[in-house]
Write a protein that holds these residues in place. Structure first.
Motif, PDB file in Angstrom:
ATOM      1  N   GLU A  60      44.024  18.437  25.895  1.00 54.14           N
ATOM      2  CA  GLU A  60      43.635  18.277  24.493  1.00 54.14           C
ATOM      3  C   GLU A  60      43.353  19.651  23.885  1.00 54.14           C
ATOM      4  O   GLU A  60      42.222  19.978  23.510  1.00 54.14           O
ATOM      5  N   TYR A  61      44.405  20.449  23.771  1.00 51.55           N
ATOM      6  CA  TYR A  61      44.265  21.844  23.374  1.00 51.55           C
ATOM      7  C   TYR A  61      43.818  22.016  21.926  1.00 51.55           C
ATOM      8  O   TYR A  61      43.032  22.911  21.625  1.00 51.55           O
ATOM      9  N   ASP A  62      44.323  21.175  21.027  1.00 56.29           N
ATOM     10  CA  ASP A  62      43.930  21.311  19.620  1.00 56.29           C
ATOM     11  C   ASP A  62      42.435  21.076  19.445  1.00 56.29           C
ATOM     12  O   ASP A  62      41.756  21.829  18.743  1.00 56.29           O
ATOM     13  N   PHE A  63      41.923  20.029  20.080  1.00 62.56           N
ATOM     14  CA  PHE A  63      40.492  19.742  19.982  1.00 62.56           C
ATOM     15  C   PHE A  63      39.673  20.832  20.680  1.00 62.56           C
ATOM     16  O   PHE A  63      38.622  21.242  20.198  1.00 62.56           O
ATOM     17  N   ALA A  64      40.181  21.300  21.816  1.00 61.81           N
ATOM     18  CA  ALA A  64      39.494  22.376  22.543  1.00 61.81           C
ATOM     19  C   ALA A  64      39.428  23.642  21.690  1.00 61.81           C
ATOM     20  O   ALA A  64      38.402  24.332  21.670  1.00 61.81           O
TER      21      ALA A  64
END
Length: 118
Positions: A51-55
């Motif tokens: 979940e890179y965008d949220f991270a």
């Protein structure tokens, strides 16, 4: 009220004020340490789940409060790398390589990979 009583009152107020400042400082330091650790754990879970965008959003929120936190700068650079935002990642890895001796070697490895890709 005598001069001695006034002096005692002033000393009492000063000591009380100093104690309040010390206690507030200790609580703030403890909170930052605890919240920093939990934020790191949450960030690592998000990255592990892909979940890179949220991270990245989480990382940016932390960096607004603590812009020089090298751990979160490192994590942001890694997330940007995984999102293929290589120019932004390169900029952060370069900064870490120059300013943070502990991250220098690893940052340079990422920089080499980015330079090979571009």
């Amino acid at each position: 009220m005598s001069t001695a009583d006034k002096l005692d009152t002033i000393i009492y107020l000063l000591v009380t004020l100093i104690l309040i400042v010390v206690i507030k400082t200790l609580i703030t330091a403890f909170y930052r340490r605890v919240s920093g650790n939990s934020q790191r754990e949450v960030l690592n879970v998000l990255i592990d789940k892909g979940e890179y965008d949220f991270a990245l959003k989480k990382c940016n929120r932390v960096l607004k409060k603590r812009p020089k936190d090298s751990y979160f700068l490192w994590m942001k650079a890694n997330i940007l790398f995984k999102l293929n935002s290589l120019d932004e990642a390169k900029e952060l890895f370069q900064k870490l390589s120059e300013e943070e001796p502990l991250w220098k070697e690893d940052a340079e490895k990422f920089l080499n990979v980015i330079n090979e890709k571009t």
